[in-house]
Design a protein around this motif. Structure first.
Motif, PDB file in Angstrom:
ATOM      1  N   SER A 125       0.847  -1.192   0.000  1.00 32.27           N
ATOM      2  CA  SER A 125       0.000   0.000   0.000  1.00 32.27           C
ATOM      3  C   SER A 125       0.880   1.239   0.000  1.00 32.27           C
ATOM      4  N   PRO A 126       0.457   2.311  -0.695  1.00 32.46           N
ATOM      5  CA  PRO A 126       1.230   3.563  -0.626  1.00 32.46           C
ATOM      6  C   PRO A 126       1.259   4.163   0.769  1.00 32.46           C
ATOM      7  N   LEU A 127       0.372   3.711   1.646  1.00 35.66           N
ATOM      8  CA  LEU A 127       0.249   4.309   2.970  1.00 35.66           C
ATOM      9  C   LEU A 127       1.276   3.806   3.976  1.00 35.66           C
ATOM     10  N   CYS A 128       1.955   2.705   3.696  1.00 32.05           N
ATOM     11  CA  CYS A 128       2.917   2.174   4.662  1.00 32.05           C
ATOM     12  C   CYS A 128       3.938   3.243   5.013  1.00 32.05           C
ATOM     13  N   GLY A 129       4.048   3.559   6.297  1.00 32.97           N
ATOM     14  CA  GLY A 129       4.891   4.660   6.736  1.00 32.97           C
ATOM     15  C   GLY A 129       6.366   4.447   6.496  1.00 32.97           C
ATOM     16  N   ARG A 130       6.752   3.205   6.235  1.00 37.27           N
ATOM     17  CA  ARG A 130       8.171   2.889   6.050  1.00 37.27           C
ATOM     18  C   ARG A 130       8.507   2.581   4.587  1.00 37.27           C
ATOM     19  N   ASN A 131       7.615   2.929   3.673  1.00 37.61           N
ATOM     20  CA  ASN A 131       7.857   2.633   2.262  1.00 37.61           C
ATOM     21  C   ASN A 131       9.149   3.252   1.751  1.00 37.61           C
ATOM     22  N   PHE A 132       9.553   4.385   2.321  1.00 39.06           N
ATOM     23  CA  PHE A 132      10.784   5.029   1.862  1.00 39.06           C
ATOM     24  C   PHE A 132      12.002   4.127   2.036  1.00 39.06           C
ATOM     25  N   GLU A 133      11.877   3.153   2.937  1.00 42.63           N
ATOM     26  CA  GLU A 133      12.995   2.268   3.259  1.00 42.63           C
ATOM     27  C   GLU A 133      12.975   0.991   2.424  1.00 42.63           C
ATOM     28  N   TYR A 134      11.932   0.832   1.603  1.00 46.76           N
ATOM     29  CA  TYR A 134      11.782  -0.370   0.788  1.00 46.76           C
ATOM     30  C   TYR A 134      11.910  -0.026  -0.689  1.00 46.76           C
ATOM     31  N   PHE A 135      12.312  -1.023  -1.491  1.00 42.40           N
ATOM     32  CA  PHE A 135      12.635  -0.761  -2.881  1.00 42.40           C
ATOM     33  C   PHE A 135      11.417  -0.574  -3.796  1.00 42.40           C
ATOM     34  N   SER A 136      10.465  -1.504  -3.754  1.00 41.53           N
ATOM     35  CA  SER A 136       9.517  -1.539  -4.866  1.00 41.53           C
ATOM     36  C   SER A 136       8.249  -2.305  -4.515  1.00 41.53           C
ATOM     37  N   GLU A 137       7.266  -2.185  -5.404  1.00 46.79           N
ATOM     38  CA  GLU A 137       6.074  -3.021  -5.348  1.00 46.79           C
ATOM     39  C   GLU A 137       6.305  -4.334  -6.092  1.00 46.79           C
ATOM     40  N   ASP A 138       7.454  -4.448  -6.780  1.00 49.49           N
ATOM     41  CA  ASP A 138       7.733  -5.605  -7.631  1.00 49.49           C
ATOM     42  C   ASP A 138       8.820  -6.473  -7.007  1.00 49.49           C
ATOM     43  N   PRO A 139       8.582  -7.779  -6.829  1.00 52.11           N
ATOM     44  CA  PRO A 139       9.573  -8.639  -6.167  1.00 52.11           C
ATOM     45  C   PRO A 139      10.824  -8.887  -6.993  1.00 52.11           C
ATOM     46  N   TYR A 140      10.711  -8.888  -8.320  1.00 48.72           N
ATOM     47  CA  TYR A 140      11.903  -9.110  -9.146  1.00 48.72           C
ATOM     48  C   TYR A 140      12.875  -7.939  -8.999  1.00 48.72           C
ATOM     49  N   LEU A 141      12.386  -6.728  -9.179  1.00 53.33           N
ATOM     50  CA  LEU A 141      13.242  -5.552  -9.036  1.00 53.33           C
ATOM     51  C   LEU A 141      13.807  -5.477  -7.620  1.00 53.33           C
ATOM     52  N   THR A 142      12.971  -5.748  -6.631  1.00 52.93           N
ATOM     53  CA  THR A 142      13.408  -5.736  -5.234  1.00 52.93           C
ATOM     54  C   THR A 142      14.588  -6.683  -5.016  1.00 52.93           C
ATOM     55  N   GLY A 143      14.453  -7.906  -5.491  1.00 54.73           N
ATOM     56  CA  GLY A 143      15.501  -8.901  -5.296  1.00 54.73           C
ATOM     57  C   GLY A 143      16.803  -8.535  -5.963  1.00 54.73           C
ATOM     58  N   GLU A 144      16.721  -7.979  -7.162  1.00 57.55           N
ATOM     59  CA  GLU A 144      17.934  -7.612  -7.890  1.00 57.55           C
ATOM     60  C   GLU A 144      18.653  -6.440  -7.223  1.00 57.55           C
ATOM     61  N   MET A 145      17.916  -5.445  -6.793  1.00 55.63           N
ATOM     62  CA  MET A 145      18.546  -4.280  -6.149  1.00 55.63           C
ATOM     63  C   MET A 145      19.122  -4.664  -4.782  1.00 55.63           C
ATOM     64  N   ALA A 146      18.379  -5.479  -4.038  1.00 51.25           N
ATOM     65  CA  ALA A 146      18.873  -5.919  -2.726  1.00 51.25           C
ATOM     66  C   ALA A 146      20.145  -6.743  -2.876  1.00 51.25           C
ATOM     67  N   SER A 147      20.166  -7.637  -3.856  1.00 47.41           N
ATOM     68  CA  SER A 147      21.345  -8.474  -4.082  1.00 47.41           C
ATOM     69  C   SER A 147      22.567  -7.616  -4.367  1.00 47.41           C
ATOM     70  N   GLY A 419       6.247  18.628  -0.986  1.00 53.42           N
ATOM     71  CA  GLY A 419       6.284  17.199  -0.717  1.00 53.42           C
ATOM     72  C   GLY A 419       5.744  16.851   0.646  1.00 53.42           C
ATOM     73  N   LEU A 420       6.202  15.741   1.179  1.00 53.94           N
ATOM     74  CA  LEU A 420       5.719  15.221   2.459  1.00 53.94           C
ATOM     75  C   LEU A 420       6.727  15.506   3.572  1.00 53.94           C
ATOM     76  N   PRO A 421       6.323  16.231   4.615  1.00 49.27           N
ATOM     77  CA  PRO A 421       7.203  16.419   5.784  1.00 49.27           C
ATOM     78  C   PRO A 421       7.368  15.107   6.551  1.00 49.27           C
ATOM     79  N   ASP A 422       8.336  15.056   7.456  1.00 49.14           N
ATOM     80  CA  ASP A 422       8.547  13.870   8.291  1.00 49.14           C
ATOM     81  C   ASP A 422       7.289  13.481   9.056  1.00 49.14           C
ATOM     82  N   SER A 423       6.519  14.478   9.436  1.00 51.35           N
ATOM     83  CA  SER A 423       5.327  14.184  10.237  1.00 51.35           C
ATOM     84  C   SER A 423       4.268  13.432   9.446  1.00 51.35           C
ATOM     85  N   TYR A 424       4.439  13.329   8.127  1.00 51.00           N
ATOM     86  CA  TYR A 424       3.472  12.625   7.292  1.00 51.00           C
ATOM     87  C   TYR A 424       3.817  11.153   7.086  1.00 51.00           C
ATOM     88  N   GLU A 425       5.105  10.817   7.059  1.00 48.25           N
ATOM     89  CA  GLU A 425       5.488   9.416   6.862  1.00 48.25           C
ATOM     90  C   GLU A 425       6.739   9.117   7.666  1.00 48.25           C
TER      91      GLU A 425
END
Length: 799
Positions: A125-147, A419-425
Motif C-alpha cells: 500500500s502507498p500508505l505504509c509509513g516505512r515505504n521510503f525504506e523499501y525498494f519496490s512493489e515488484d519482487p523481481y526488481l526488489t531482489g535484484e537491487m537488494a542483491s 512534498g511530504l514532511p517527516d510528520s506525514y510518513e
C-alpha cells in the motif's frame, strides 16, 4: 580478508565446531542474545569476540552515546545516501553495488560488523509509513537491487542483515498483527525478493519481522525460518530478531531463530538453559544455533580493519551520482532543461531545509547536507527565494504566499519545492491519506497562476495524489535523495545530467484505486491480503485501472527506439535480444524492461510481470544490442497443490517495454512444461473489476482454511501480546502509559529538528506496543516476572 558473495559462513565451521565443544551450556545460551543495545555477546575465555551491529540501510547510524532504535539520539556523522525508494528508480545494479561498497567502508572505519539492511519488504500500500525504506512493489526488481547492495557491502568484509522477514507491509500494529496471506501470494510476491537475495548474495544474517504470518510470529515460525529459508533456499547465515521481536525464546530457537537483539535481561538466556536441562529443548538444536553465531563472530573478527579510513569526499560524490541516476522526470512540457542565464524564483521551505531521508531507525547524521539554495548560489544562478509555507504546520499562511507570488511574478521560471514532511510518513505509523499538505498545494497553485513556467520538485518517500498536476509545467520526482540530492537535482534541472530514473512503484490516481484499500491496515488482530498476487501494476493493468504514472515510467531529454526483438532457447534459459537506439540529440540512458505473460493459462495471472531489465547508455544516434536471459522462474507460477514452482506447457509473450504500459516490442515462444492442473479458481480473481472487492468466501478458497478472527473478543483476558492501547482504560495500564510517556519525553528533549515526526511516531507506537516489549523498553531492567505481575494486576482489575 575481503569476501565476495560466493563465500559464506561455511568457511568458519571447522573452527566454530572446536570452540563449541569448549563452551558451557550457559555460554551457549548467552551467545544467542546481545550484550547491550548494539553489540552481541562473546566468550572472552575462548577468544570469541563480540561484534557490533548498527542501523542502515542507506547510511551508517552508529550511536556513540545513548542508544535507541527509533532515531532519537544522535549518531556519528556518516554519508547519507538516497533511500531505497529512491535508489530502486535507478534500475542500476552496478551503481547499487558501488553504493554498498561505500557503506561497507564506513562500517569498517566505525568498527561495525553488520549493517542492518537492506529492507526488501514489498510496497503493498502507498500508505505504509516505512515505504521510503523499501525498494519496490515488484519482487523481481526488489531482489535484484537488494542483491547488488548486499554484494557491495559484504565485498568489504562487513555483513548485512536483510529485513524484515517477512510480510511486514505496514507499521500499524506491526508488533502483533497477523498477516493473513494465501500461499501463492506469499511465495510469488512477499518472499520472492528475499529468495533472490539469499541465493545470489548470501547475506550474513537475516532479520525476522515483528508480525505474525498466518497466526505464527515470524520470530518463532519454523516453516519460515527453517523450512523455507534454510531447507529450500539454502541460507547458511544467522537469523536475528528485529529489536524486541521475541515472544517465546525457546520456541524461537526450535524454529531457527539464532540471535535476540537487543539484550532484554537474563530471563531469556535462562529460559534456554532451563529448557535444555529439563529436556524441553534438544541441546543439538541449541548447538546448531550457537554454531551459526560463532561463525558469524569469526567472520566479523576476520573482517575488522582498525586503521581503515574512508574517503568522505568521494562518498559524497557517489551519493550525488546515485541521487541523479534515481531522479524521475514525470512531466516536461518543453520546460526542462533550464537555461542557466534565466532569472529564477525558488519557492518552498524544502529548498533550504530539504526532506532528504526518512524518520525513525534509518535516520542518518549526514556529513555534508546540501540544500538547493546553496547549490544555486555556488553555481552563480540568478534566483530569489521565498519560503512560501512553514514546516511547523500545514496551514497556508497568507503573508508567506504573498511574498512568494511577488517573487514568482518577476521570474522567468519558478521552481516550487513541495512534498511530504517527516510528520506525514515515518517508521512507527502509516499515512492516513495520500495528500500533500494544504500549504504546499496552495503555494504551487498561487505561483502557477502568476507564472505558467512552473517546475515542481517533489520530495516524498512514497506515492502521492496529484490533483495539482496541471499546475506544473514540469515535475521532477526526487523521492528522498540523501545528503547530495540538491546537487543532483540541479544537474538535471540545467541539463548537466540527463534524467534516467524510472518508477519502481505505480502512482495511482487516488488512494481508493489501490488494491489493498479495502483491507489496509486490517483489524486489531489480523490484516487480510485479499488482493493476493495482484499488487501494484499487477492489479492496475489486470483491472484496467487508470493510473497517474505507471510502474517503470520516466521521461528523458532524448528519445529511444526499440527494434528486432528475438527469442532463442539456450539450455535452461530463454534469451531475449533486441536493439535500442538513441534517436534524440543528447546522450542518455534507457532502461529496457522485459515483461512476461502467458496465453490461456489455467490459473489466474497478471497481464504481465517484470522478469528482466537492462540499463543502456547511448550517445545521440548510437545503437546497441541488448540481451536479457530469462530463467525458468520467469515463466513459472507457484502451484500450491504441488508446493513447487511450475511452468505450464503453452505459449508465452515476452515484451520489451519502457514501462508496464509502454510496450515497444513483443515476441512469442512456446515452452514445454506441465499440463494444466485442476485448481479451483475463484471467479473474482480471474476477472478483476475495479474497485477491487473480494468476498471473504473467495479469499478463503485461496487461503485454504477458515479465516481467523480480525478483532479481539471482548472480555478475553489480556496477554503479553496485548497492546498498551488495549489496556489503556485500566488504572494500571493508564498509570503505566503515563510513566512511559514521561520517560519518552525525557529521551526526546534534546532532539534538534522539530519537524521530525517523533511526537506522532511515539504516540502511535505507544498505543500499539505489546506488553512484552516493556522488557526491551526498560533495557533489561524489567524481567518477565515483573511483566507477568503487571499483566495479572490488569486482568484482575478488568474482571
Amino acid at each position: 580478508m575481503e569476501r565476495t558473495n560466493k563465500q559464506t559462513m561455511k568457511r568458519y565451521e571447522e573452527e566454530a565446531k572446536k570452540l563449541l565443544k569448549e563452551m558451557t551450556l550457559e555460554e551457549k545460551a548467552g551467545l544467542l542474545s546481545g550484550s547491550n543495545f548494539w553489540e552481541t555477546k562473546g566468550v572472552e575465555r575462548l577468544g570469541v569476540e563480540k561484534a557490533m551491529v548498527t542501523d542502515g540501510p542507506h547510511g551508517l547510524r552508529k550511536q556513540a552515546g545513548s542508544s535507541d532504535h527509533l532515531g532519537i539520539n544522535k549518531s556519528v556523522p556518516a554519508t547519507c545516501f538516497p533511500t531505497a525508494a529512491t535508489t530502486a528508480c535507478s534500475f542500476d545494479t552496478e551503481l547499487l553495488e558501488r553504493m554498498g561498497e561505500a557503506l561497507g567502508e564506513e562500517c569498517l572505519q566505525e568498527n561495525v560488523s553488520v549493517l542492518l539492511g537492506p529492507g526488501v519488504n514489498i510496497k503493498r500500500s502507498p500508505l505504509c509509513g516505512r515505504n521510503f525504506e523499501y525498494f519496490s512493489e515488484d519482487p523481481y526488481l526488489t531482489g535484484e537491487m537488494a542483491s547488488a547492495l548486499i554484494n557491495g557491502i559484504q565485498s568489504k568484509g562487513v555483513g548485512t542483515s536483510m529485513k524484515h522477514f517477512a510480510a511486514n507491509n505496514q507499521e500499524a500494529r506491526r508488533m502483533v498483527i497477523s498477516s493473513v496471506i494465501d500461499e501463492r501470494a506469499l511465495r510469488e510476491i512477499y518472499l520472492a525478493g528475499f529468495e533472490t537475495a539469499v541465493k545470489k548474495s548470501s547475506p550474513w544474517t537475516l532479520m525476522c519481522s515483528y508480525n505474525q504470518i498466518n497466526g505464527e510470529f515470524s520470530s518463532q515460525n519454523k516453516k519460515l525460518l527453517t523450512g523455507i529459508l534454510r531447507e529450500e533456499w539454502g541460507f547458511e547465515g544467522a537469523v536475528m530478531t528485529d529489536w524486541g521481536a521475541v515472544v517465546d525464546r525457546v520456541k524461537g530457537v526450535e524454529a531457527g531463530l539464532d540471535l535476540e537483539m537487543p539484550y532484554s535481561g537474563p530471563d531469556n538466556d535462562q529460559a534456554i538453559v532451563t529448557a535444555v536441562q529439563n529436556g524441553n529443548l534438544d541441546e543439538a538444536v541449541l548447538d546448531t544455533a550457537v554454531l551459526r553465531m560463532i561463525c558469524l563472530l569469526l567472520a566479523a573478527k576476520d573482517g575488522k580493519k582498525p586503521d581503515f579510513r574512508y574517503d568522505a569526499k568521494e562518498h559524497h560524490k557517489l551519493a550525488k551520482e546515485v541521487a541523479a541516476a534515481s531522479c524521475v522526470l514525470l512531466k516536461n512540457n518543453d520546460m526542462l532543461p533550464l537555461e542557466k542565464n534565466k532569472k529564477l524564483a525558488v519557492l518552498g521551505e524544502f529548498a533550504k531545509n530539504p526532506r532528504y531521508q526518512g524518520a525513525g531507525s534509518s535516520r542518518i547524521n549526514p556529513l555534508q547536507l546540501e540544500n538547493l539554495c546553496d547549490v544555486l548560489k555556488e553555481r552563480n544562478i540568478d534566483f530569489t527565494y521565498a519560503p512560501g509555507y512553514s514546516l511547523e504546520n500545514d496551514n497556508a499562511e497568507e503573508e508567506k504566499i504573498k511574498e512568494a507570488i511577488s517573487v514568482a511574478k518577476e521570474a522567468d521560471a519558478v521552481i516550487v519545492c513541495i512534498g511530504l514532511p517527516d510528520s506525514y510518513e515515518s517508521e512507527g505509523f502509516d499515512r492516513d491519506h495520500m495528500h500533500l499538505p494544504e500549504s504546499h498545494i496552495a503555494l504551487l497553485k498561487e505561483a502557477a497562476a502568476v507564472n505558467s513556467n512552473t517546475i515542481v520538485l517533489l520530495f516524498c518517500g512514497s506515492a502521492v495524489e496529484m490533483p495539482w498536476l496541471s499546475d506544473a509545467k514540469a515535475l521532477l520526482l526526487l523521492y528522498l535523495g540523501g545528503e547530495a540530492g540538491a546537487s543532483a537535482a540541479a544537474d538535471i534541472l540545467f541539463g548537466d545530467v540527463n534524467p534516467c530514473g524510472r518508477l519502481a512503484e505505480s502512482f495511482p490516481c487516488k488512494l481508493e484505486d489501490n488494491p489493498s484499500f479495502a483491507n489496509f491496515p486490517g483489524g486489531d488482530l489480523t490484516v487480510e491480503y485479499r488482493e493476493s498476487i495482484y499488487v501494484g501494476y499487477r492489479y492496475y493493468d489486470k483491472a484496467e485501472v487508470d493510473v497517474l504514472f505507471p510502474f517503470g515510467y520516466g521521461l528523458s531529454y532524448t528519445t529511444f527506439a526499440y527494434d528486432k526483438l528475438t527469442l532463442t532457447k539456450e539450455g535452461e534459459y530463454v534469451k531475449a535480444s533486441l536493439c535500442v537506439k538513441n534517436t534524440g540529440s543528447v546522450a542518455g540512458a534507457e532502461i529496457v524492461q522485459v515483461y512476461v505473460s502467458q496465453k490461456n493459462s489455467s490459473v489466474f495471472k497478471p497481464v504481465r510481470e517484470l522478469k528482466g531489465f537492462a540499463k543502456v547508455h547511448l550517445n545521440p544516434g548510437e545503437e546497441k544490442a541488448v540481451e536479457i536471459l530469462l530463467d525458468k522462474r520467469a515463466f513459472a507460477y507457484y502451484a500450491t497443490e504441488k508446493s513447487d514452482w511450475v511452468v505450464e506447457k503453452g505459449e508465452y509473450t515476452v515484451a520489451a517495454a519502457a514501462s508496464s504500459r509502454d510496450i515497444r516490442l513483443t515476441a512469442d515462444i512456446t515452452l514445454e512444461g506441465c499440463e494444466s492442473g485442476s485448481v479451483v479458481q475463484p471467479m473474482s480473481y480471474c476477472s478483476l473489476k475495479a474497485p477491487l472487492s473480494i468476498e471473504a468466501k473467495d479469499f478463503e478458497i485461496l487461503y485454504g482454511r477458515e479465516l481467523p478472527a480480525a478483532t479481539r473478543v471482548s472480555g478475553e483476558p489480556f496477554t503479553i501480546n496485548s497492546t498498551l492501547g488495549e489496556i489503556a482504560k485500566t488504572q494500571v495500564g493508564s498509570a503505566l502509559i503515563m510513566q512511559m510517556k514521561q520517560q519518552m519525553a525525557s529521551m526526546t528533549g534534546g532532539v534538534e529538528n522539530s519537524d521530525d515526526g517523533m511526537e506522532r511516531m511515539f504516540e502511535r507506537m505507544m498505543g500499539e506496543m505489546p506488553i512484552r516489549s516493556l522488557s526491551m523498553f526498560s533495557q533489561g531492567t524489567m524481567g518477565s516476572a515483573q511483566i507477568q505481575g503487571i499483566l495479572d494486576s490488569i486482568n484482575q482489575e478488568s474482571c
